[in-house]
Write a protein that holds these residues in place. Structure first.
Motif, mmCIF file in Angstrom:
data_model
loop_
_atom_site.group_PDB
_atom_site.id
_atom_site.type_symbol
_atom_site.label_atom_id
_atom_site.label_comp_id
_atom_site.label_asym_id
_atom_site.label_seq_id
_atom_site.Cartn_x
_atom_site.Cartn_y
_atom_site.Cartn_z
ATOM 1 N N GLN A 1 127.746 55.699 -26.858
ATOM 2 C CA GLN A 1 128.981 56.381 -27.234
ATOM 3 C C GLN A 1 129.844 56.670 -26.009
ATOM 4 O OE1 GLN A 1 125.897 57.138 -28.078
ATOM 5 N NE2 GLN A 1 125.785 57.097 -30.318
ATOM 6 N N SER B 1 120.829 50.518 -33.655
ATOM 7 C CA SER B 1 120.795 51.917 -34.067
ATOM 8 C C SER B 1 119.874 52.103 -35.259
ATOM 9 C CB SER B 1 122.215 52.369 -34.431
ATOM 10 O OG SER B 1 122.191 53.598 -35.117
ATOM 11 N N TRP C 1 119.368 55.568 -36.425
ATOM 12 C CA TRP C 1 119.765 56.857 -37.024
ATOM 13 C C TRP C 1 121.231 57.097 -36.726
ATOM 14 C CZ3 TRP C 1 122.071 61.222 -35.104
ATOM 15 C CH2 TRP C 1 122.123 62.331 -35.965
ATOM 16 N N SER C 2 121.967 57.543 -37.723
ATOM 17 C CA SER C 2 123.377 57.869 -37.496
ATOM 18 C C SER C 2 123.799 58.994 -38.422
ATOM 19 C CB SER C 2 124.269 56.644 -37.733
ATOM 20 O OG SER C 2 124.130 56.188 -39.062
ATOM 21 N N ARG D 1 125.883 60.586 -41.045
ATOM 22 C CA ARG D 1 126.726 59.974 -42.086
ATOM 23 C C ARG D 1 128.161 60.483 -42.065
ATOM 24 N NH1 ARG D 1 122.869 59.780 -47.504
ATOM 25 N NH2 ARG D 1 121.222 58.464 -46.616
ATOM 26 N N PRO E 1 128.836 55.232 -33.423
ATOM 27 C CA PRO E 1 127.571 54.489 -33.342
ATOM 28 C C PRO E 1 126.382 55.439 -33.393
ATOM 29 C CG PRO E 1 129.133 53.722 -31.687
ATOM 30 C CD PRO E 1 129.732 54.952 -32.288
ATOM 31 N N GLY E 2 125.315 54.975 -33.990
ATOM 32 C CA GLY E 2 124.129 55.813 -34.135
ATOM 33 C C GLY E 2 123.242 55.792 -32.901
#
Length: 303
Positions: A45, A269, A271-272, A274, A279-280
């Motif tokens: 990120q 990725s 996990w992100s 919602r 980006p996760g």
């Protein structure tokens, strides 16, 4: 663009640039405190933010600071290149492993079983399995996966392992002396005659000092177990609640002699949030020993 709007855009981009670079600098000191360690997870990120803000500042006439942002962004981007560096073709027998944090409150058990059927892995490692999940998985997988060990819990730290291949041993263990979070530690006899040492684990999330310290103790315990048993034909799989850029993740690799299976496979990725279009994070991992090659690695559908 009016002067006021231009100045506002410049100020915003400068703030984004300073914040992103500050986050990365804080992450370099992740050994010292859990909040600093959390900052290290934002590498992707921050890289995007620094590049975009640097380019924006350059286009808006702030050439000097824009160039600084672009140079720093490119340096951060270079740190991500090992995930895309080509690897040699894999020779020999190939086996497939799937790991998933199913999320205890998730009702989509049928979707998980369907994806397992489509992916057809040799080994399945599941985290956050309570009694409901355990019952559904045992029923749905019993024909194709006759060997299983399940530890259901209601607190998001249940764990389960299913296999097509027989094990020589399979034990429920804990890698932290302070908590009773279960992991599964098994040796499998493969059809090619080799033995695979597979560890399924799910340490605590590092959201406060105590859980951060316990996750790190778990990493140390895993490294100790791997070294005692030999690190050549071993796999550690699960939700490690840690990204590859954490000091503690790198320490786990260094002390265990394992390597990250995502190297050469791309940034993936797992996990992100919602509610946020960002980006996760890469917090679910498969770590492999020196005699294990990675033929392919990918993230499946949202189940």
């Amino acid at each position: 663009m009016g002067n006021k709007l231009k100045q506002a855009a410049q100020s915003l981009l400068i703030a984004v640039l300073i914040f992103s670079l500050g986050t990365m600098l804080a992450g370099l000191m992740g050994k010292c405190h859990y909040l600093l360690d959390l900052a290290s997870h934002m590498r992707v990120q921050a890289t995007i933010a620094v590049l975009v803000s640097g380019l924006g500042l350059w286009l808006l006439g702030r050439k000097h600071i824009g160039v600084i942002g672009l140079v720093c962004g490119l340096a951060l981007a270079l740190s991500l290149t090992p995930f895309y560096w080509p690897t040699a073709p894999v020779l020999g027998n190939t086996y497939r492993l799937m790991t998933a944090n199913v999320l205890t409150r998730n009702p989509e058990k049928r979707a998980v079983l369907q994806w397992i059927a489509e992916a057809d892995p040799d080994f399945v490692v599941l985290q956050e399995t309570d009694e409901s999940w355990t019952s559904a998985m045992k029923l749905g997988l019993r024909d194709r996966y006759p060997y299983h060990r399940v530890v259901p819990r209601e607190d998001n730290f249940g764990i389960a392992m299913f296999s097509k291949h027989p094990w020589l041993s399979c034990d429920v263990v804990t890698f932290s002396s302070e908590t009773n979070i279960p992991s599964i530690d098994a040796d499998f006899e493969l059809p090619d005659g080799n033995v695979l040492h597979l560890i399924a684990t799910h340490p605590l999330p590092p959201m406060r000092v105590s859980t951060w310290a316990d996750r790190n103790r778990s990493f140390a315990g895993i490294a100790k177990e791997v070294n005692q048993r030999g690190n050549r034909r071993v796999i550690v799989a699960g939700d490690l609640n840690c990204t590859p850029w954490s000091y503690w993740f790198r320490l786990l690799l260094d002390e265990s002699g394992l390597r990250d299976s995502s190297l050469g496979q791309g940034l993936q990725s797992t996990w992100s949030p919602r509610a946020m279009p960002v980006p996760g994070l890469m917090i679910d991992h498969v770590l492999v020993g020196s005699e294990i090659e990675v033929a392919d690695r990918f993230v499946g559908p949202a189940i």
